[in-house]
Design a protein around this motif. Structure first.
Motif: not given
Length: 228
Positions: A96-110, A169-172
């Motif tokens: 888990i990173f401070q800046s989330f690192h979610l893929l913008p082209s994917l939905t939350a579920l994806e 789990l590593f969380a920054d």
């Protein structure tokens, strides 16, 4: 090989790490010795530039340390190449990173499905839906990251991190970009899922309340460890 349940999650011995600069070698970490038990929660605290995030990255095998030994579930990281470390992370590690690192082209579920889809897990969608429900986002599964608040994005990131049931789990700085209300919610979720799944939790944080909830606090000062 021994069963992982009988092993320390992480063992570090005589760890030193330096980087090359225009003025020569700069020592970032010096003589680190640390053991983290399976299922334990540990906070790593210290001033900015003290080496916290560097240590986290080395423990997770994201980078190769200079000297010493890091054993992740009895696997010596210094004996593995980049590909071998990546395979080990796939088996044991969540982030888990401070800046989330979610893929913008994917939905939350994806986004939450992705780690298990890459492994060919046919239950990836069901597990993702269950985790998003656990983090209170069942009504947001079809939304894209840009449509979610910072707190919601971090909750998606937590669900994604737990999707593959990591052993560690590593969380920054997981609450670093959140307001106090969302930060408290994310803290609760981290420890709730940590306890439900028995996941070892290693968190780098400036948040004293988050650190205080961990089993142990480890302080880094000028690259050296001091246990609180």
């Amino acid at each position: 090989m021994q069963d992982t349940e009988t092993l320390s999650a992480l063992t570090i011995e005589k760890l030193n790490h330096s980087v090359a600069t225009s003025n020569g070698e700069l020592d970032i970490l010096k003589g680190i010795n640390l053991s983290i038990r399976d299922g334990e929660s540990v906070a790593i605290v210290g001033a900015s530039g003290s080496g916290k995030s560097t240590l986290l990255g080395l423990m997770a095998g994201l980078d190769q340390h200079t000297q010493g030994s890091i054993r992740l579930y009895d696997q010596p990281l210094e004996q593995l190449d980049e590909e071998g470390r990546a395979v080990l992370r796939g088996q044991y590690v969540g982030f888990i990173f401070q800046s989330f690192h979610l893929l913008p082209s994917l939905t939350a579920l994806e986004n939450v499905m992705l780690p298990n889809e890459l492994k060919g897990d046919r239950s990836a969608k069901d597990r993702a839906q269950s985790l998003l429900e656990q983090v209170g986002l069942s009504h947001r599964i079809s939304h894209y990251p840009r449509q979610l608040s910072g707190g919601e994005q971090q909750r998606v990131a937590i669900a994604r991190a737990f999707a593959s049931a990591p052993k560690i789990l590593f969380a920054d700085e997981p609450t670093g970009n959140l307001d106090s209300k969302n930060g408290a919610l994310v803290e609760d979720l981290l420890f709730e899922l940590n306890q439900k799944q028995g996941t070892t939790l290693v968190v780098v944080t400036h948040d004293p309340e988050l650190a205080a909830r961990c089993d142990r606090q480890i302080e880094i000062h000028d690259g050296e460890l001091k246990e609180s």
